[in-house]
Motif scaffolding. Structure first.
Motif, PDB file in Angstrom:
ATOM      1  N   ARG A 142       0.815  -1.216   0.000  1.00 55.99           N
ATOM      2  CA  ARG A 142       0.000   0.000   0.000  1.00 55.99           C
ATOM      3  C   ARG A 142       0.852   1.271   0.000  1.00 55.99           C
ATOM      4  O   ARG A 142       0.493   2.266  -0.645  1.00 55.99           O
ATOM      5  CB  ARG A 142      -0.926   0.013   1.216  1.00 55.99           C
ATOM      6  N   ASP A 143       1.970   1.277   0.723  1.00 54.51           N
ATOM      7  CA  ASP A 143       2.793   2.486   0.760  1.00 54.51           C
ATOM      8  C   ASP A 143       3.408   2.768  -0.604  1.00 54.51           C
ATOM      9  O   ASP A 143       3.476   3.924  -1.032  1.00 54.51           O
ATOM     10  CB  ASP A 143       3.868   2.398   1.847  1.00 54.51           C
ATOM     11  N   LEU A 144       3.804   1.724  -1.328  1.00 53.10           N
ATOM     12  CA  LEU A 144       4.341   1.928  -2.679  1.00 53.10           C
ATOM     13  C   LEU A 144       3.242   2.349  -3.644  1.00 53.10           C
ATOM     14  O   LEU A 144       3.473   3.155  -4.551  1.00 53.10           O
ATOM     15  CB  LEU A 144       5.019   0.654  -3.185  1.00 53.10           C
ATOM     16  N   GLN A 145       2.052   1.817  -3.439  1.00 52.83           N
ATOM     17  CA  GLN A 145       0.917   2.202  -4.279  1.00 52.83           C
ATOM     18  C   GLN A 145       0.639   3.703  -4.150  1.00 52.83           C
ATOM     19  O   GLN A 145       0.367   4.391  -5.140  1.00 52.83           O
ATOM     20  CB  GLN A 145      -0.312   1.387  -3.884  1.00 52.83           C
ATOM     21  N   ARG A 146       0.732   4.219  -2.927  1.00 50.71           N
ATOM     22  CA  ARG A 146       0.503   5.648  -2.706  1.00 50.71           C
ATOM     23  C   ARG A 146       1.644   6.486  -3.251  1.00 50.71           C
ATOM     24  O   ARG A 146       1.432   7.514  -3.918  1.00 50.71           O
ATOM     25  CB  ARG A 146       0.334   5.940  -1.214  1.00 50.71           C
ATOM     26  N   SER A 147       2.874   6.080  -2.996  1.00 46.80           N
ATOM     27  CA  SER A 147       4.017   6.923  -3.341  1.00 46.80           C
ATOM     28  C   SER A 147       4.330   6.926  -4.829  1.00 46.80           C
ATOM     29  O   SER A 147       4.746   7.944  -5.383  1.00 46.80           O
ATOM     30  CB  SER A 147       5.266   6.471  -2.564  1.00 46.80           C
ATOM     31  N   ASP A 148       4.070   5.790  -5.511  1.00 44.95           N
ATOM     32  CA  ASP A 148       4.467   5.676  -6.915  1.00 44.95           C
ATOM     33  C   ASP A 148       3.450   6.288  -7.868  1.00 44.95           C
ATOM     34  O   ASP A 148       3.805   6.710  -8.964  1.00 44.95           O
ATOM     35  CB  ASP A 148       4.684   4.216  -7.297  1.00 44.95           C
ATOM     36  N   GLY A 149       2.182   6.269  -7.480  1.00 48.76           N
ATOM     37  CA  GLY A 149       1.159   6.797  -8.375  1.00 48.76           C
ATOM     38  C   GLY A 149       0.737   5.820  -9.452  1.00 48.76           C
ATOM     39  O   GLY A 149      -0.278   6.013 -10.111  1.00 48.76           O
ATOM     40  N   GLN A 150       1.480   4.780  -9.662  1.00 42.63           N
ATOM     41  CA  GLN A 150       1.084   3.656 -10.512  1.00 42.63           C
ATOM     42  C   GLN A 150       1.514   2.392  -9.767  1.00 42.63           C
ATOM     43  O   GLN A 150       2.172   2.468  -8.746  1.00 42.63           O
ATOM     44  CB  GLN A 150       1.698   3.763 -11.913  1.00 42.63           C
ATOM     45  N   TRP A 151       1.109   1.238 -10.245  1.00 44.49           N
ATOM     46  CA  TRP A 151       1.093   0.080  -9.363  1.00 44.49           C
ATOM     47  C   TRP A 151       2.097  -1.025  -9.695  1.00 44.49           C
ATOM     48  O   TRP A 151       1.975  -2.142  -9.207  1.00 44.49           O
ATOM     49  CB  TRP A 151      -0.319  -0.515  -9.361  1.00 44.49           C
ATOM     50  N   ALA A 152       3.098  -0.716 -10.506  1.00 45.60           N
ATOM     51  CA  ALA A 152       4.019  -1.770 -10.940  1.00 45.60           C
ATOM     52  C   ALA A 152       4.761  -2.407  -9.768  1.00 45.60           C
ATOM     53  O   ALA A 152       4.775  -3.630  -9.614  1.00 45.60           O
ATOM     54  CB  ALA A 152       5.009  -1.208 -11.958  1.00 45.60           C
ATOM     55  N   ARG A 153       5.385  -1.572  -8.926  1.00 47.62           N
ATOM     56  CA  ARG A 153       6.111  -2.125  -7.775  1.00 47.62           C
ATOM     57  C   ARG A 153       5.139  -2.637  -6.711  1.00 47.62           C
ATOM     58  O   ARG A 153       5.364  -3.691  -6.108  1.00 47.62           O
ATOM     59  CB  ARG A 153       7.012  -1.066  -7.136  1.00 47.62           C
ATOM     60  N   ALA A 154       4.063  -1.897  -6.493  1.00 53.48           N
ATOM     61  CA  ALA A 154       3.144  -2.223  -5.411  1.00 53.48           C
ATOM     62  C   ALA A 154       2.487  -3.585  -5.583  1.00 53.48           C
ATOM     63  O   ALA A 154       2.228  -4.295  -4.604  1.00 53.48           O
ATOM     64  CB  ALA A 154       2.074  -1.145  -5.296  1.00 53.48           C
ATOM     65  N   LYS A 155       2.200  -3.965  -6.834  1.00 54.91           N
ATOM     66  CA  LYS A 155       1.485  -5.210  -7.093  1.00 54.91           C
ATOM     67  C   LYS A 155       2.296  -6.217  -7.899  1.00 54.91           C
ATOM     68  O   LYS A 155       1.772  -7.290  -8.227  1.00 54.91           O
ATOM     69  CB  LYS A 155       0.167  -4.904  -7.814  1.00 54.91           C
ATOM     70  N   GLY A 156       3.544  -5.897  -8.199  1.00 50.67           N
ATOM     71  CA  GLY A 156       4.312  -6.780  -9.054  1.00 50.67           C
ATOM     72  C   GLY A 156       5.608  -7.292  -8.469  1.00 50.67           C
ATOM     73  O   GLY A 156       6.377  -7.952  -9.173  1.00 50.67           O
TER      74      GLY A 156
END
Length: 258
Positions: free
Chosen positions: A148-162
């Motif tokens: 979730r923190d990467l999802q918020r900080s990155d603005g797109q979801w590649a790291r957050a969900k991959g």
């Protein structure tokens, strides 16, 4: 049919899961049934004597669908998108039943998301809704693990969900299943934390496959994650999460720190 990929300590094999719970057998088949007709080898093994592996290794891609349940979209602080919200997950994120989800050092907020996964069975492009069933091989359970923190900080979801191990799939693929209204429940540490139904999807499977195929050519073994109901939450190292879908089975994975 329930089609499993498994090992007894040697090379992975495929088989058909037969029998009642507690007495299940796997009847081995030749090769990968995703790519060739099912031919039984005559060999059988008790389900409890094998290690189940991810039932499919996406040769090309995993496609996720965000905020496809209205209650989940609202718990995340927004309204559902008017069209399916898509993201890509690398196949290196895929693991199987019982495999650990390794929480990387780059995140402090890892969350579970129980989902129905669609496995594509043939090359498909611009598929009309009424022909979607022709290109679907079957269905399995998925946990769309999210930082979730990467999802918020990155603005797109590649790291957050991959990130590696973030996409558990299993325990097997079920073919010829009506997925219009299946109960989907997620348990965290044995407690039910998500309790929904696929009938609450904003965009159903036919809509998703048709929509996605307008952008991407779908290949055999591609997987579509169809979204999660409300109740997502954070996971701590040492806990486990189980995703149970009516008519399919249960996918359980432990969470650990690298």
């Amino acid at each position: 049919m329930r089609i499993a990929r498994y090992t007894t300590g040697e090379d992975p094999a495929y088989g058909i899961v037969e029998g009642e719970p507690g007495k299940e057998l796997i009847a081995q088949v030749q090769g990968d049934p995703l790519y060739q007709p099912i031919v039984l080898t005559g060999e059988q093994v008790l389900l409890e004597e094998v290690r189940l592996l991810t039932p499919v290794i996406p040769r090309s891609k995993v496609i996720g669908v965000g905020k496809n349940y209205a209650d989940h979209a609202r718990e995340m602080g927004g309204e559902p998108p008017t069209e399916p919200l898509l993201f890509l997950v690398p196949n290196t994120a895929v693991v199987g039943p019982g495999d650990p989800v390794v929480m990387p050092s780059i995140t402090d907020e890892v969350s579970y998301e129980g989902e129905l996964a669609v496995v594509i069975g043939r090359i498909a492009k611009d598929v009309p809704r009424e022909r979607v069933k022709e290109v679907v091989y079957g269905y399995t359970c998925a946990n769309d693990v999210t930082a979730r923190d990467l999802q918020r900080s990155d603005g797109q979801w590649a790291r957050a969900k991959g990130f590696d191990t973030s996409c558990p799939l299993g325990p097997w693929i079920v073919t010829d299943l009506d997925v219009s209204d299946l109960a989907i429940r997620t348990r965290h540490g044995g407690e039910v934390v998500q309790d929904g139904t696929t009938a609450d999807m904003i965009h159903d499977v036919e809509t998703l496959v048709s929509y996605i195929s307008q952008a991407f050519t779908l290949l055999p073994g591609d997987v579509i994650l169809t979204g999660t109901p409300a109740g997502v939450g954070l996971v701590q190292p040492g806990s486990s999460v189980s995703v149970e879908i009516e008519g399919i089975g249960t996918l359980t994975n432990p969470f650990v720190r690298r």
